[in-house]
Design a protein around this motif. Structure first.
Motif, short mmCIF file in Angstrom:
data_model
loop_
_atom_site.label_atom_id
_atom_site.label_comp_id
_atom_site.label_asym_id
_atom_site.label_seq_id
_atom_site.Cartn_x
_atom_site.Cartn_y
_atom_site.Cartn_z
N PHE A 26 38.00 51.71 30.37
CA PHE A 26 38.94 50.61 30.55
C PHE A 26 38.66 49.49 29.57
N ASP A 27 39.72 48.94 29.01
CA ASP A 27 39.67 47.74 28.18
C ASP A 27 40.08 46.60 29.10
N ALA A 28 39.11 46.02 29.79
CA ALA A 28 39.39 45.06 30.85
C ALA A 28 39.88 43.73 30.33
N LYS A 29 40.90 43.21 31.02
CA LYS A 29 41.45 41.90 30.70
C LYS A 29 41.16 40.91 31.83
N LEU A 30 41.27 41.37 33.05
CA LEU A 30 41.08 40.50 34.23
C LEU A 30 40.39 41.27 35.35
N HIS A 31 39.91 40.54 36.33
CA HIS A 31 39.40 41.08 37.59
C HIS A 31 38.17 41.98 37.45
N GLN A 32 37.38 41.74 36.42
CA GLN A 32 36.07 42.41 36.25
C GLN A 32 36.16 43.93 36.28
N ILE A 33 37.24 44.49 35.78
CA ILE A 33 37.45 45.94 35.83
C ILE A 33 36.58 46.64 34.80
N LYS A 34 35.91 47.69 35.27
CA LYS A 34 35.08 48.54 34.42
C LYS A 34 35.22 49.97 34.93
N GLY A 35 34.90 50.91 34.08
CA GLY A 35 34.87 52.30 34.50
C GLY A 35 35.13 53.24 33.35
N ASP A 36 34.59 54.43 33.46
CA ASP A 36 34.78 55.49 32.48
C ASP A 36 35.74 56.52 33.06
N PHE A 51 33.59 52.82 38.78
CA PHE A 51 34.75 51.92 38.82
C PHE A 51 34.39 50.62 39.51
N THR A 52 34.71 49.51 38.84
CA THR A 52 34.49 48.18 39.38
C THR A 52 35.79 47.39 39.28
N TYR A 53 36.15 46.74 40.36
CA TYR A 53 37.34 45.89 40.43
C TYR A 53 37.09 44.87 41.53
N ASP A 54 37.37 43.59 41.27
CA ASP A 54 37.03 42.54 42.24
C ASP A 54 37.94 42.50 43.47
N GLY A 55 39.04 43.24 43.47
CA GLY A 55 39.91 43.32 44.63
C GLY A 55 40.81 42.13 44.84
N LYS A 56 40.88 41.22 43.87
CA LYS A 56 41.62 39.97 44.05
C LYS A 56 43.03 39.99 43.46
N GLY A 57 43.45 41.10 42.91
CA GLY A 57 44.80 41.19 42.37
C GLY A 57 45.81 41.42 43.48
N SER A 58 47.08 41.21 43.16
CA SER A 58 48.15 41.37 44.13
C SER A 58 49.00 42.58 43.77
N ASP A 59 49.21 43.48 44.76
CA ASP A 59 50.07 44.66 44.59
C ASP A 59 49.58 45.52 43.41
N VAL A 60 48.31 45.94 43.47
CA VAL A 60 47.63 46.61 42.35
C VAL A 60 47.50 48.11 42.62
N TYR A 61 47.76 48.91 41.58
CA TYR A 61 47.68 50.37 41.62
C TYR A 61 46.99 50.87 40.35
N ARG A 82 40.98 46.49 48.17
CA ARG A 82 39.61 46.02 48.36
C ARG A 82 38.87 46.02 47.03
N ALA A 83 37.70 45.46 47.04
CA ALA A 83 36.84 45.46 45.84
C ALA A 83 36.12 46.80 45.73
N TYR A 84 35.83 47.19 44.50
CA TYR A 84 35.04 48.39 44.19
C TYR A 84 33.89 47.96 43.31
N VAL A 85 32.70 48.46 43.58
CA VAL A 85 31.54 48.15 42.76
C VAL A 85 30.83 49.45 42.40
N ASN A 86 30.98 49.85 41.13
CA ASN A 86 30.34 51.06 40.61
C ASN A 86 30.60 52.29 41.47
N GLU A 87 31.83 52.47 41.91
CA GLU A 87 32.20 53.62 42.73
C GLU A 87 32.91 54.67 41.88
N ASP A 88 32.76 55.92 42.28
CA ASP A 88 33.48 57.00 41.63
C ASP A 88 34.75 57.26 42.45
#
Length: 119
Positions: A26-36, A51-61, A82-88
């Motif tokens: 991921f080329d993250a722009k917002l919400h701390q998104i990471k993942g291969d 996969f990492t995502y802070d869970g603070k976005g609205s209507d996210v897929y 919800r938020a994800y922290v280093n999850e597959d």
């Protein structure tokens, strides 16, 4: 004997040469998104490792799109609530190989509400 070996080689190449795996990050722009990202076009599997995502976005897929053109997108996940922290996370997409043939080549974390890609 040579003919049998050639036949076995041909069958091996025929069976295994059509499965392709594609890799990205991921080329993250917002919400701390990471993942291969790993995409296997034959099995239809899309896997996001760590996969990492802070869970603070609205209507996210998580979606598939054509070269970052989000007009013709395909949702591959349920709404991320919800938020994800280093999850597959993994998804199996029916006819993924056909979608890729049609130009779907980008995996994104996308807000439907604001029509914007976070990563």
């Amino acid at each position: 004997m040579k003919k049998i070996l050639l036949l076995i080689m041909f069958l091996y190449i025929s069976v295994f040469s059509f499965s392709e795996k594609f890799f990205g990050t991921f080329d993250a722009k917002l919400h701390q998104i990471k993942g291969d990202i790993t995409v296997d076009n034959m099995s239809g599997a899309v896997t996001i490792s760590a996969f990492t995502y802070d869970g603070k976005g609205s209507d996210v897929y998580i979606i598939l799109s054509k070269d970052k053109n989000f007009k013709d997108k395909k949702k591959i996940s349920k709404k991320l609530k919800r938020a994800y922290v280093n999850e597959d996370v993994s998804f199996v997409i029916k006819n993924l190989d056909k979608l890729m043939d049609k130009g779907y080549n980008t995996v994104s974390v996308y807000t439907q509400k604001y029509k914007y890609s976070f990563a």
